[in-house]
Each structure stands twice: as C-alpha cells, then as structure tokens.
Scaffold this motif. Structure first.
Motif, mmCIF file in Angstrom:
data_model
loop_
_atom_site.group_PDB
_atom_site.id
_atom_site.type_symbol
_atom_site.label_atom_id
_atom_site.label_comp_id
_atom_site.label_asym_id
_atom_site.label_seq_id
_atom_site.Cartn_x
_atom_site.Cartn_y
_atom_site.Cartn_z
ATOM 1 N N LEU A 1 0.790 -1.249 -0.125
ATOM 2 C CA LEU A 1 -0.008 0.006 -0.040
ATOM 3 C C LEU A 1 0.763 1.299 0.032
ATOM 4 O O LEU A 1 0.698 2.408 -0.470
ATOM 5 C CB LEU A 1 -1.054 0.008 1.294
ATOM 6 C CG LEU A 1 -1.888 -0.767 1.172
ATOM 7 C CD1 LEU A 1 -2.845 -1.258 2.462
ATOM 8 C CD2 LEU A 1 -2.898 -0.616 0.178
ATOM 9 N N TRP A 2 1.849 1.130 0.812
ATOM 10 C CA TRP A 2 2.860 2.378 0.752
ATOM 11 C C TRP A 2 3.517 2.514 -0.737
ATOM 12 O O TRP A 2 3.660 3.637 -1.116
ATOM 13 C CB TRP A 2 3.929 2.155 1.863
ATOM 14 C CG TRP A 2 4.816 3.129 1.963
ATOM 15 C CD1 TRP A 2 6.173 3.416 1.504
ATOM 16 C CD2 TRP A 2 4.430 4.684 2.675
ATOM 17 N NE1 TRP A 2 6.718 4.340 1.542
ATOM 18 C CE2 TRP A 2 5.667 5.441 2.413
ATOM 19 C CE3 TRP A 2 3.438 5.408 3.171
ATOM 20 C CZ2 TRP A 2 5.963 6.700 2.801
ATOM 21 C CZ3 TRP A 2 3.716 6.249 3.761
ATOM 22 C CH2 TRP A 2 5.078 7.152 3.344
ATOM 23 N N GLN A 3 3.816 1.612 -1.179
ATOM 24 C CA GLN A 3 4.498 1.683 -2.485
ATOM 25 C C GLN A 3 3.608 2.367 -3.596
ATOM 26 O O GLN A 3 3.901 3.234 -4.332
ATOM 27 C CB GLN A 3 5.027 0.255 -3.085
ATOM 28 C CG GLN A 3 6.099 -0.208 -2.470
ATOM 29 C CD GLN A 3 7.463 0.732 -2.454
ATOM 30 O OE1 GLN A 3 7.632 1.296 -3.468
ATOM 31 N NE2 GLN A 3 8.092 0.905 -1.399
ATOM 32 N N ARG A 4 2.186 1.910 -3.431
ATOM 33 C CA ARG A 4 1.166 2.442 -4.371
ATOM 34 C C ARG A 4 0.897 3.871 -3.940
ATOM 35 O O ARG A 4 0.764 4.745 -4.910
ATOM 36 C CB ARG A 4 -0.016 1.408 -4.261
ATOM 37 C CG ARG A 4 -1.021 1.758 -5.195
ATOM 38 C CD ARG A 4 -2.357 1.239 -4.817
ATOM 39 N NE ARG A 4 -2.497 -0.279 -4.812
ATOM 40 C CZ ARG A 4 -3.385 -0.926 -4.694
ATOM 41 N NH1 ARG A 4 -4.342 -0.497 -4.052
ATOM 42 N NH2 ARG A 4 -2.958 -2.300 -4.366
ATOM 43 N N ASP A 5 0.810 4.130 -2.578
ATOM 44 C CA ASP A 5 0.595 5.593 -2.484
ATOM 45 C C ASP A 5 1.815 6.341 -2.773
ATOM 46 O O ASP A 5 1.538 7.265 -3.381
ATOM 47 C CB ASP A 5 0.312 5.618 -0.725
ATOM 48 C CG ASP A 5 0.064 6.947 -0.462
ATOM 49 O OD1 ASP A 5 -0.930 7.585 -0.904
ATOM 50 O OD2 ASP A 5 0.803 7.789 0.457
ATOM 51 N N GLN A 6 2.798 6.023 -2.664
ATOM 52 C CA GLN A 6 4.106 6.758 -3.292
ATOM 53 C C GLN A 6 4.177 7.021 -4.640
ATOM 54 O O GLN A 6 4.391 8.104 -5.132
ATOM 55 C CB GLN A 6 5.594 6.163 -2.710
ATOM 56 C CG GLN A 6 5.548 6.443 -1.081
ATOM 57 C CD GLN A 6 5.734 7.711 -0.591
ATOM 58 O OE1 GLN A 6 6.476 8.482 -0.942
ATOM 59 N NE2 GLN A 6 4.788 7.788 0.255
ATOM 60 N N ARG A 7 3.786 5.993 -5.168
ATOM 61 C CA ARG A 7 3.743 6.014 -6.791
ATOM 62 C C ARG A 7 2.694 7.021 -7.310
ATOM 63 O O ARG A 7 2.733 7.760 -8.152
ATOM 64 C CB ARG A 7 3.547 4.676 -7.716
ATOM 65 C CG ARG A 7 4.168 4.313 -8.712
ATOM 66 C CD ARG A 7 3.889 2.802 -9.167
ATOM 67 N NE ARG A 7 4.241 2.192 -8.311
ATOM 68 C CZ ARG A 7 3.494 0.998 -7.625
ATOM 69 N NH1 ARG A 7 2.241 0.822 -7.906
ATOM 70 N NH2 ARG A 7 4.039 0.215 -6.817
ATOM 71 N N ALA A 8 1.512 6.988 -6.657
ATOM 72 C CA ALA A 8 0.296 7.810 -7.023
ATOM 73 C C ALA A 8 0.659 9.343 -6.766
ATOM 74 O O ALA A 8 0.517 10.276 -7.474
ATOM 75 C CB ALA A 8 -0.938 7.299 -6.257
ATOM 76 N N ARG B 1 3.809 10.624 -6.571
ATOM 77 C CA ARG B 1 4.692 11.064 -7.598
ATOM 78 C C ARG B 1 4.110 11.407 -8.953
ATOM 79 O O ARG B 1 4.569 12.549 -9.617
ATOM 80 C CB ARG B 1 5.949 10.009 -7.799
ATOM 81 C CG ARG B 1 7.102 10.413 -6.941
ATOM 82 C CD ARG B 1 8.040 9.230 -7.377
ATOM 83 N NE ARG B 1 7.311 7.958 -6.814
ATOM 84 C CZ ARG B 1 7.702 6.788 -6.643
ATOM 85 N NH1 ARG B 1 8.956 6.568 -6.995
ATOM 86 N NH2 ARG B 1 7.259 5.935 -6.432
ATOM 87 N N GLU B 2 3.228 10.540 -9.428
ATOM 88 C CA GLU B 2 2.572 10.948 -10.710
ATOM 89 C C GLU B 2 1.577 12.027 -10.554
ATOM 90 O O GLU B 2 1.460 12.536 -11.370
ATOM 91 C CB GLU B 2 1.686 9.535 -11.020
ATOM 92 C CG GLU B 2 2.487 8.230 -11.548
ATOM 93 C CD GLU B 2 1.898 7.149 -11.464
ATOM 94 O OE1 GLU B 2 0.706 7.094 -11.557
ATOM 95 O OE2 GLU B 2 2.576 6.089 -11.878
#
Length: 85
Positions: free
Chosen positions: A71-78, A80-81
């Motif tokens: 979830l953290w990786q997905r949140d960070q990706r979102a 950045r984008e």
C-alpha cells in the motif's frame, strides 16, 4: 521578485495511510493485550493456546507488513505521478 514561494508538501493523512498504520499497529496491540490470550484452552495439536496464538501472530504480522508495504509503494507512486502533472 514576483515569484510565489514554494509550498512544501508535508505529511498528508489519507485513508490508505490510516490502513497502513492499522496494519502495523495491530500486531502490537494483539501482543500487548496479554489478558486476551493468557490461557491454555483451546489447545491446537496439543499446544496450549498461549503459545500457538503468539506463533500465529508471527505469520499474521508478516502478512500485515507485506500489505502495508504494498500500500505504501502504491501511495508513493500515486503521489509522484500526481505531482508530475
């Protein structure tokens, strides 16, 4: 001189981050609430509840930590984008 100052983006509380926090806090609460598992019954294959409950939380904690990481990786990706737009 007419440039607006940059606004720093600090920590933001989102529902995803609340779920991440709950995933990471749940094992601590479960283990610190000793009264909930300080008993011998029900036994599982001859192992008293006190022991197998704690060993089950080792596996549960692993799963919850992996979920929190994903979830953290997905949140960070979102983030950045979203900031690049």
């Amino acid at each position: 001189m007419s440039q607006a100052p940059e606004v720093s983006r600090g920590p933001v509380v989102t529902p995803v981050r609340v779920v991440i926090g709950l995933c990471l806090v749940a094992p601590f609460v479960a283990m610190l609430w000793v009264g909930s598992y300080a008993k011998t019954d029900p036994a599982f294959i001859g192992i008293p509840f006190f022991y197998w409950y704690q060993m089950a939380w080792v596996l549960i904690s692993t799963v919850l930590t992996v979920i929190a990481y994903q979830l953290w990786q997905r949140d960070q990706r979102a983030r950045r984008e979203g900031g690049a737009k």
